[in-house]
Design a protein around this motif. Structure first.
Motif, PDB file in Angstrom:
ATOM      1  N   TRP A   1     -67.111  -8.326  91.452  1.00 34.71           N
ATOM      2  CA  TRP A   1     -65.962  -9.022  90.878  1.00 34.71           C
ATOM      3  C   TRP A   1     -66.396 -10.228  90.079  1.00 34.71           C
ATOM      4  CZ3 TRP A   1     -61.926  -6.415  90.034  1.00 34.71           C
ATOM      5  CH2 TRP A   1     -61.608  -5.346  90.886  1.00 34.71           C
TER       6      TRP A   1
ATOM      7  N   PHE B   1     -63.208   0.559  97.174  1.00 34.20           N
ATOM      8  CA  PHE B   1     -61.769   0.350  97.244  1.00 34.20           C
ATOM      9  C   PHE B   1     -61.124   1.658  97.714  1.00 34.20           C
ATOM     10  CE2 PHE B   1     -57.479  -0.295  95.659  1.00 34.20           C
ATOM     11  CZ  PHE B   1     -57.261  -1.630  95.985  1.00 34.20           C
TER      12      PHE B   1
ATOM     13  N   ILE C   1     -60.943  -5.510  99.951  1.00 35.47           N
ATOM     14  CA  ILE C   1     -59.709  -5.902  99.262  1.00 35.47           C
ATOM     15  C   ILE C   1     -59.526  -7.408  99.277  1.00 35.47           C
ATOM     16  CG2 ILE C   1     -57.193  -5.673  99.272  1.00 35.47           C
ATOM     17  CD1 ILE C   1     -57.671  -2.872 100.508  1.00 35.47           C
TER      18      ILE C   1
ATOM     19  N   ILE D   1     -63.090  -1.859  85.446  1.00 37.11           N
ATOM     20  CA  ILE D   1     -62.351  -2.077  86.691  1.00 37.11           C
ATOM     21  C   ILE D   1     -62.444  -0.843  87.586  1.00 37.11           C
ATOM     22  CG2 ILE D   1     -60.029  -2.309  87.657  1.00 37.11           C
ATOM     23  CD1 ILE D   1     -60.774  -4.907  86.646  1.00 37.11           C
TER      24      ILE D   1
ATOM     25  N   THR E   1     -65.845  -0.679  89.067  1.00 36.05           N
ATOM     26  CA  THR E   1     -66.032  -1.695  90.096  1.00 36.05           C
ATOM     27  C   THR E   1     -65.293  -1.337  91.382  1.00 36.05           C
ATOM     28  OG1 THR E   1     -66.255  -3.343  88.384  1.00 36.05           O
ATOM     29  CG2 THR E   1     -65.759  -4.131  90.589  1.00 36.05           C
ATOM     30  N   LEU E   2     -64.065  -0.870  91.215  1.00 32.92           N
ATOM     31  CA  LEU E   2     -63.299  -0.475  92.398  1.00 32.92           C
ATOM     32  C   LEU E   2     -64.024   0.640  93.150  1.00 32.92           C
ATOM     33  CD1 LEU E   2     -59.650  -0.508  91.010  1.00 32.92           C
ATOM     34  CD2 LEU E   2     -60.658  -2.090  92.666  1.00 32.92           C
TER      35      LEU E   2
ATOM     36  N   ALA F   1     -68.926  -6.492  96.855  1.00 31.81           N
ATOM     37  CA  ALA F   1     -67.627  -6.832  96.281  1.00 31.81           C
ATOM     38  C   ALA F   1     -67.720  -8.158  95.531  1.00 31.81           C
ATOM     39  CB  ALA F   1     -66.593  -6.909  97.387  1.00 31.81           C
TER      40      ALA F   1
ATOM     41  N   ILE G   1     -61.294  -9.641  96.588  1.00 33.63           N
ATOM     42  CA  ILE G   1     -60.880  -9.729  95.186  1.00 33.63           C
ATOM     43  C   ILE G   1     -60.215 -11.067  94.855  1.00 33.63           C
ATOM     44  CG2 ILE G   1     -59.592  -8.606  93.327  1.00 33.63           C
ATOM     45  CD1 ILE G   1     -59.849  -5.999  94.889  1.00 33.63           C
TER      46      ILE G   1
ATOM     47  N   TYR H   1     -65.374   4.741  98.182  1.00 32.71           N
ATOM     48  CA  TYR H   1     -64.774   4.479  99.494  1.00 32.71           C
ATOM     49  C   TYR H   1     -65.187   5.552 100.493  1.00 32.71           C
ATOM     50  CZ  TYR H   1     -61.004   4.743 102.961  1.00 32.71           C
ATOM     51  OH  TYR H   1     -60.289   4.842 104.114  1.00 32.71           O
TER      52      TYR H   1
ATOM     53  N   THR I   1     -67.225  -0.811  94.864  1.00 34.70           N
ATOM     54  CA  THR I   1     -67.019  -1.656  96.030  1.00 34.70           C
ATOM     55  C   THR I   1     -66.424  -0.880  97.196  1.00 34.70           C
ATOM     56  OG1 THR I   1     -64.911  -2.292  95.074  1.00 34.70           O
ATOM     57  CG2 THR I   1     -66.746  -3.795  94.754  1.00 34.70           C
TER      58      THR I   1
END
Lengths: 500, 636
Positions: B436, B393, B523, B384, B387-388, B432, B526, B399, B391
C-alpha cells in the motif's frame, strides 16, 4: 585395405609444403599459388579423414588401418595405426589446419609462403603423433612439432617473440630429453619400441615409476600442467593468430593423448601410484589459473590461462580411470580444440583491425560489430561450459567420473566452473558491451565473408556436439572400455604379484 | 502437440534472431508472439487432458549423453505438475510477448528482444518437461543465460551489464551445489532419470557418507545440494542479491523472468523432487527455515525501498519464501498453487509498474511520483487489483493460496510449522504495508515529479493495457476457479503421479481465529497505511529519524552486497593478482626458465675468464691439474 591411407593423410600436407617450396616465378604468383596449394592440400586431407572416419570400424578396439614398414631392422619400424581414440584427434587436426591456413592468408603480411610451409609441416607432424604406433616414431613427430612452432612464434610473432619462443623451447626441450631417455630405456628393458607389442608386455614394476615420471615431465609441460604452464601464456601472446590456434587446439592435446596412450597403457602401476599427484596438480591448475585469468588485461593471456584450467579437467578425467572420466576428457579435448581455436580467432579478428590485445583498448564493440559480438558470445558461453555446448558435455562427464574416485577433487574442480563464468563474462563485458570506447573502434568493420564461414563451422560443431555428441561417443566407446579393462587387469596382475 | 509446445518458441527465436533485420521488427514481433501463443493454447489442451483423462506421456527426442552407464535423453515428459507449469510459462510468456510490442516500441533492437524472450520460453519449457536431472540442468542454465542476456539488454548501461553478470554468477554458485547434487545422485543411484531415482530413494535411506570431512545422511545431503541450486535460482536469502539488481532489465523481462517463471524454477525443483525431500526431515526443515527467513527479510527490505521495481522485486523474493516454506512443511501442492496465483498477480504488478514507468517517462523512483491516479485510472485500477491479490485480500487469488500456506504450516503441528505460520502472518502484515505504501506514494498525495509536467502524464497504449487486463482477470479469478483442483480434498488424486506425500495431508479445519486473522490484518492495514503514507507523513519521518540505524540497515538491504564484496569479490581479485605476480612471474619463471638462463649466463661469464689468453695461466692450470692427478694416483 591395401591403400596406405594413414601415410597418405600424414604426408599430403608435407607434399603440399614441398610443392610450395619449389614453386618459382614472380613473387605475386608464388604467393597466389602457394595459397591455393595450401588450401587444397589441407582441405583434401580433411575430406580424406572424413572418409577415414566413415570407414572406421567402431565395433572393435583393435588398431585399424595398420601399416608397417621396416625402417631400421630390428629397431624402429615405421608403424602406423589408429583406434577410436586417435581418430578423433586426427579429425580435429585436419579440421583445424585449414582454418589456420585461412586465418594466416588473411592476416600474415610478410613471408606468407614460408608461413604456409610451416603450417603444413606442422600438420604432418601432428598427424604423425596421433597415428604412430612406434615409440621412437612418436617421439620424432612429437618433438618435431617443436621446430615449426618455434619458427612460427619466432618469425611471425609479436614484439617479445624471441623471449617467448625461447621459453617455449626451453620448457618443452627439458621434458622431451627425459622422455627420450625413457624411450631408450624401454627399448633396453623390453627389446622393442613397437607400441602394440609394448601394450601386451608388462614392464617390470620397479622401472615403471621412473619411466612414468620421464614421460610425465614431457606431457606435463606440453599439456601444460601447473607449475609448468608459464610458457603457454607468453607463447600465445606473441604467436600470430594461426599459431595460437594450432597451439591451443592441437599441440596441447598431444599431451593428453600421450597420457592416455602411454602413461596409462604402459605404466599402470605407476599411473595408479601417481594419481594423487596428478589430481593435486590439476586442481591447483583449475583454481589457480582461473584466478590468474581473472586478473589479466591481455585477452590472449586470459584465454591462455583459461586453457590451462580447462586442461586441468582433462587430466583429472584421464586419471579418474572411469568410463565417464576418460570419455569426458576426450570430449573436453575435442571441444576445447574447437572453442579455444575459436576464441583465439576472435581475438585475432579484432587484433587485425586495431592491433591491440589489451582489453582496455576495447569496449562497446557490439554497437559496431554485432555479428562478431554474437559469435564471441557463443564461444564465451561454450568456454564457461553452458549446457547445450560441447564444453559442458566434456566438463560435466569429467566431474561425474572424478566424483566416483575422489569427491573432494570433484568438488574443488567444480569451483572452476564458477570461476570460468566470472572471468569469461567479465572479459566479454569489457570488450563487447558498454559505449563505444574510442573513435578507432568506430572504424572497425564487422566480420567479412571468410571469417563468417570459419566461425559458422566452429559454431555449428560446438553446438552440434553439445546437443548430440553421440557420434563422438560411438567412436570412442569400445576403445575407451578396452583401455580401462586392460589397465585394470594389468594393475590387478601387478598387485597380486606384490602380494605373493 | 508436445513437440510444438516446446519447439515453436525456439523456432520463433531462431527466425527472429537471425533474420530479424530482413523480416523487419513488426513481423518478428507478430511471429514470435503468435508462436508462443499457439504454444500456450496447446498447453491448455494438454492441461485439460491431464485434468480430465489423467493424460501423461513421455516422448523421447534423441540421446544426449551416452557414456558407459551414464545415459541421458532429450525428452518431453508430461505429468500433472508439468502440465500446470506449461500453462503458467507459456500463457504468461505469450502475454508478455504482446505487452513487449507496446513497451519496446521505441527501442531499436526489437527483433533481438523478441528472440531472447522466445528463447527464454523455450529454455523454461525444456526445464519443466525434463524427465531427468541433466535436461533440467540444461533448461536451468538456459533460462539463466536468457536472464543474463535480457538483464543486460540495454548494454550501454554499465549498471545493467554489472547486474547481468552478477545474476549469472550468483546463479552459478547455486548451480555448483546443484551439479554436485547430480554427481551424488549418479554415484549412488547409477542414473539421473527421475523415475528410477525416485523409486530407489526408499532403499537408500540409511546410507551415510562422508562429504568434505563431515558425515551426512545421503538423502539429506542430496536434498541440501539440490536446494542450493534452488536458492540461487529462486533468490533465497544468501543467494538473493542478484534479483533486485536484475531490475535493470526491461520491465517485461522482470515480469516474465524475475517474477512469474524463472525464479519459480527453484520451487518447481523442490516440488519435483518431493519423492526425495519427503524422506529427509532435516532438509525439509532447512527449506522451511530458509523460506521463512527470506519471506521476512525481503519484506522488511521492501518497506524502505524507493525504486518501484525494486519494491516489487523484493516482494517477489518474499513470496518465493512463502512457496518454499509451504514446500518445507510438506504442502507441495499449496506451494505450486501459490506459484500459480503469484505468477498472475506479480506479473500484473510488474506490467502495471511498467505502465507507471512508461507514463512517467522512465521515472522509477516513487518519491518522484504521486497524485496521478486520476490521470491514469486504468493503470491505477490494474495496480490496485494486483496489490489486493498480492496482499491476500479476501476472495482474490492471493487470498486462497497464501492463507492456505499459513494454514497448512499450522496444521503440520510441528514447532517449525507453528513458527512458519507465525512468520507467515507477520510477513503478510509487512506485505500489506509495503504494497500500500507503493500504491499511495505512486498514485496519491502530492505530485512530486520535477522533470515531467503533470499534464504530460498519459495512459499507456492499448498493446500494454490489454495484456495487463488479461492478467488482472486472472489475478482476480484463478484463486476461486482452481482452488478445489489444486488444494481441495480431491487434489491429492490429481497430484498423485507427480508429488509424493509421505504423511497424508490433513484437511482438518484450522481454528477459526487462524482463518480470520490474516484477512483482518490485511484489511485493517489499508487505512493505517493511508494515514501513515498520505494523510500524516510526519509520524513516519520522526520514526525514521529516531531509528536511523535500523533504517539504514534496511535501506542497505541488510548489507549483503557490501559483505559479499568484502568476503569474496575483493579477496578473489587480490588472490588472482598475487598468484600471477608472485606465483607465475616471481617464482615459477624466476627460478624456472629465467633462472636457468641466468644460471647459464653466470656460469659462462665465469667460464670466460678461464680463456684469458695468457700462456702462463694455462701452464699454471695444467700444473695444478697434473699435481692433483698425481696425488690421486699415489694415494689410491
Amino acid at each position: 585395405m591395401n591403400f596406405p591411407i594413414l601415410s597418405a593423410i600424414i604426408f599430403i600436407p608435407l607434399i603440399g609444403a614441398l610443392f610450395i617450396l619449389v614453386t618459382k616465378g614472380e613473387h605475386k604468383n608464388i604467393v597466389r599459388s602457394s595459397k591455393y596449394v595450401a588450401i587444397f592440400s589441407s582441405l583434401a586431407n580433411f575430406f580424406l579423414t572424413i572418409f577415414l572416419w566413415y570407414s572406421f570400424d567402431t565395433s572393435t578396439s583393435e588398431f585399424q588401418f595398420v601399416e608397417e614398414r621396416n625402417w631400421m631392422e630390428g629397431f624402429i619400424n615405421f608403424q602406423l595405426g589408429i583406434d577410436g581414440i586417435s581418430i578423433l584427434f586426427i579429425l580435429l587436426t585436419t579440421f583445424i589446419a585449414p582454418i589456420c591456413i585461412f586465418s594466416g592468408i588473411h592476416s600474415i603480411k610478410f613471408k606468407l609462403k614460408e608461413f604456409l610451409i610451416a603450417i603444413l609441416v606442422m600438420e604432418t607432424l601432428m598427424l604423425g603423433v596421433f597415428c604412430s604406433l612406434d615409440l621412437v616414431l612418436f617421439y620424432l613427430f612429437f618433438e618435431g612439432g617443436l621446430i615449426p612452432m618455434f619458427l612460427i612464434i619466432g618469425i611471425w610473432g609479436g614484439p617479445k617473440r624471441v623471449y617467448s619462443a625461447f621459453k617455449f623451447f626451453l620448457f618443452t626441450l627439458l621434458g622431451s630429453v627425459l622422455m627420450l631417455i625413457a624411450i631408450i630405456s624401454i627399448y633396453w628393458i623390453t627389446g622393442t619400441t613397437d607400441v602394440m607389442k609394448l601394450l601386451d608386455i608388462r614392464i617390470p614394476q620397479e622401472y615403471q615409476y621412473l619411466l612414468w615420471l620421464a614421460f610425465f615431465s614431457s606431457f606435463a609441460v606440453k599439456l601444460p600442467m601447473w607449475p609448468f604452464h608459464t610458457w603457454l601464456p607468453d607463447a600465445h601472446v606473441e604467436a600470430p593468430t594461426a599459431g595460437s590456434v594450432i597451439l591451443a587446439a592441437i599441440l596441447l592435446k598431444m599431451a593428453g593423448y600421450g597420457f592416455m596412450r602411454f602413461s596409462l597403457g604402459l605404466f599402470p602401476v605407476a599411473s595408479d601410484y601417481f594419481t594423487p599427484l596428478i589430481f593435486t596438480l590439476s586442481v591447483i591448475a583449475i583454481i589457480y589459473t582461473s584466478l590468474v585469468a581473472l586478473m589479466q588485461d591481455d585477452m590472449k593471456k586470459l584465454i591462455a590461462y583459461s586453457s590451462v584450467a580447462h586442461m586441468g579437467f582433462v587430466t583429472i578425467g584421464i586419471f579418474s580411470l572411469t568410463k565417464q572420466g576418460l570419455e569426458g576428457s576426450i570430449i573436453q579435448m575435442m571441444s576445447h580444440g574447437l572453442i579455444s581455436a575459436a576464441l583465439f580467432l576472435c581475438v585475432g579478428v579484432v587484433y587485425d583491425r586495431l592491433h591491440s590485445r589489451m582489453i582496455s583498448s576495447y569496449g562497446g564493440l557490439v554497437n559496431i560489430m554485432p555479428k562478431y559480438a554474437f559469435v564471441f558470445m557463443i564461444f564465451v558461453l561454450a568456454a564457461l561450459g553452458l549446457p547445450g555446448t560441447s564444453g559442458f558435455v566434456g566438463e560435466f562427464l569429467v566431474l561425474v567420473g572424478a566424483f566416483q574416485i575422489n569427491i573432494f577433487v570433484a568438488v574443488l574442480a567444480s569451483l572452476g566452473v564458477i570461476l570460468s563464468a566470472v572471468y569469461m563474462l567479465w572479459l566479454y563485458k569489457r570488450v563487447i558491451f558498454g559505449k563505444v570506447a574510442s573513435s578507432e573502434i568506430k572504424e572497425m568493420a564487422d566480420l567479412n565473408k571468410t571469417e563468417i564461414y570459419i566461425f559458422a563451422s566452429l559454431v555449428f560443431l560446438t553446438i552440434f556436439f553439445g546437443i548430440y555428441p553421440e557420434p563422438l561417443f560411438n567412436t570412442i566407446d569400445i576403445s575407451v572400455s578396452n583401455l580401462i579393462d586392460d589397465y585394470k587387469t594389468d594393475l590387478n596382475f601387478y598387485l597380486t604379484q606384490i602380494n605373493n | 502437440m508436445e513437440y510444438a509446445i516446446v519447439f515453436l518458441p525456439l523456432l520463433g527465436s531462431i527466425i527472429s534472431g537471425f533474420f530479424g533485420k530482413r523480416l523487419g521488427a513488426k513481423s518478428c514481433q507478430i511471429l514470435t508472439s503468435s508462436f508462443v501463443s499457439i504454444s500456450a493454447i496447446l498447453s491448455f489442451f494438454i492441461f485439460y487432458d491431464v485434468l480430465t483423462q489423467d493424460y501423461s506421456s513421455n516422448k523421447l527426442i534423441f540421446n544426449w549423453i551416452n557414456s558407459g552407464s551414464f545415459h541421458v535423453n532429450w525428452s518431453i515428459n508430461i505429468d500433472p505438475l508439468t502440465s500446470v507449469m506449461l500453462v503458467v510459462v507459456s500463457f504468461i510468456s505469450s502475454i508478455i510477448h504482446f505487452y513487449s510490442i507496446g513497451y519496446m516500441d521505441d527501442d531499436p533492437h526489437k527483433a533481438r528482444f523478441m528472440a531472447y524472450l522466445s528463447l527464454f520460453t523455450f529454455a523454461m519449457l525444456t526445464l519443466v518437461t525434463a524427465d531427468n536431472f541433466l535436461q533440467l540442468y540444461f533448461g536451468w542454465e538456459g533460462v539463466g543465460l536468457c536472464s543474463y542476456l535480457l538483464i543486460g539488454f540495454w548494454y550501454k548501461k554499465p549498471s545493467a551489464n554489472a547486474a547481468a553478470i552478477k545474476a549469472f554468477i550468483v546463479n552459478r554458485v547455486g548451480d555448483f551445489g546443484f551439479a554436485i547434487g547430480i554427481f551424488l545422485i549418479f554415484f549412488f543411484y547409477g542414473t539421473v532419470n527421475y523415475d528410477e531415482v525416485f523409486q530407489q530413494t526408499p532403499l537408500l535411506l540409511q546410507k551415510e557418507i562422508i562429504f568434505i570431512g563431515i558425515e551426512f545422511n545421503l538423502i539429506t545431503l542430496i536434498c541440501l545440494l539440490l536446494f542450493m541450486g534452488a536458492m540461487g535460482k529462486s533468490a533465497q536469502i544468501l543467494l538473493h542479491t542478484w534479483l533486485p539488481d536484475a531490475m535493470e532489465g526491461p520491465t517485461p523481462v522482470s515480469a516474465l523472468i524475475h517474477a512469474a517463471t524463472m525464479v519459480t524454477a527453484g520451487v518447481f525443483l523442490v516440488v519435483r523432487c518431493s519423492p526425495i525431500f519427503e524422506y529427509s526431515q532435516v532438509a525439509l526443515n532447512v527449506v522451511t527455515a530458509v523460506g521463512m527467513t527470506t519471506a521476512f527479510f525481503a519484506a522488511t527490505v521492501a518497506l524502505v525501498q524507493t525504486d518501484i521495481k525494486k519494491i516489487v522485486a523484493y516482494s517477489t523474493c518474499s513470496q518465493l519464501g512463502y512457496m518454499f516454506f509451504a514446500a518445507g512443511v510438506g504442502a507441495y501442492h499449496v506451494a505450486i498453487f501459490h506459484l500459480f496465483t503469484h505468477a498472475f498477480f506479480k506479473a500484473l504488478l510488474f506490467l502495471g509498474s511498467g505502465c507507471v514507468i512508461h507514463s512517467f517517462n522512465n521515472e522509477q523512483d516513487i518519491r518522484s511520483m504521486g497524485g496521478v491516479w486520476k490521470k491514469i485510472p486504468f493503470t491505477y485500477v490494474l495496480m490496485i487489483i494486483g496489490t489486493l491479490a498480492l496482499t491476500g485480500f479476501p476472495f482474490l487469488s492471493g487470498y486462497y493460496s497464501k492463507d492456505a500456506i499459513i494454514e497448512f504450516a499450522y496444521l503440520r503441528g510441528s514447532t517449525i510449522g507453528y513458527l512458519a505460520a507465525t512468520v507467515g502472518i507477520f510477513t503478510a502484515l509487512l506485505t500489506a504495508i509495503y504494497s500500500w505504501r507503493l500504491i499511495f506514494k505512486t498514485f496519491h498525495g502530492k505530485y512530486n515529479n520535477k522533470e515531467n509536467n503533470l499534464s504530460s502524464i498519459h495512459e499507456s497504449p492499448l498493446t500494454m493495457l490489454i495484456p495487463s487486463c488479461l492478467l488482472a482477470i486472472g489475478a482476480i479469478l484463478i484463486g476461486i476457479l482452481f482452488k478445489e483442483m489444486f488444494i481441495g480434498y480431491d487434489s491429492s488424486q490429481f497430484w498423485s503421479s507427480s508429488i509424493l506425500f509421505l504423511q497424508s495431508i490433513q484437511y482438518d479445519h484450522p481454528p477459526i481465529w487462524l482463518l480470520v486473522i490474516t484477512p483482518t490484518v490485511v484489511i485493517v492495514t489499508i487505512p493505517i497505511a493511508y494515514y501513515l503514507f498520505v494523510a500524516n507523513e510526519k509520524i513516519l519521518k520522526n520514526f525514521v529519524l529516531k531509528n536511523q540505524v535500523l533504517y539504514n540497515f534496511l535501506v542497505n538491504k541488510w548489507y549483503f552486497d557490501e559483505l559479499y564484496n568484502f568476503i569474496f569479490v575483493e579477496p578473489l581479485k587480490k588472490i588472482g593478482l598475487f598468484f600471477w605476480r608472485k606465483g607465475d612471474i616471481n617464482t615459477i619463471d624466476r627460478y624456472g626458465p629465467d633462472g636457468l638462463s641466468r644460471l647459464v649466463k653466470i656460469i659462462s661469464d665465469k667460464a670466460v675468464h678461464f680463456q684469458s689468453g695468457y700462456l702462463y695461466h694455462y701452464a699454471f692450470a695444467m700444473l695444478i691439474g697434473f699435481s692433483i692427478l698425481l696425488t690421486y694416483l699415489i694415494l689410491y
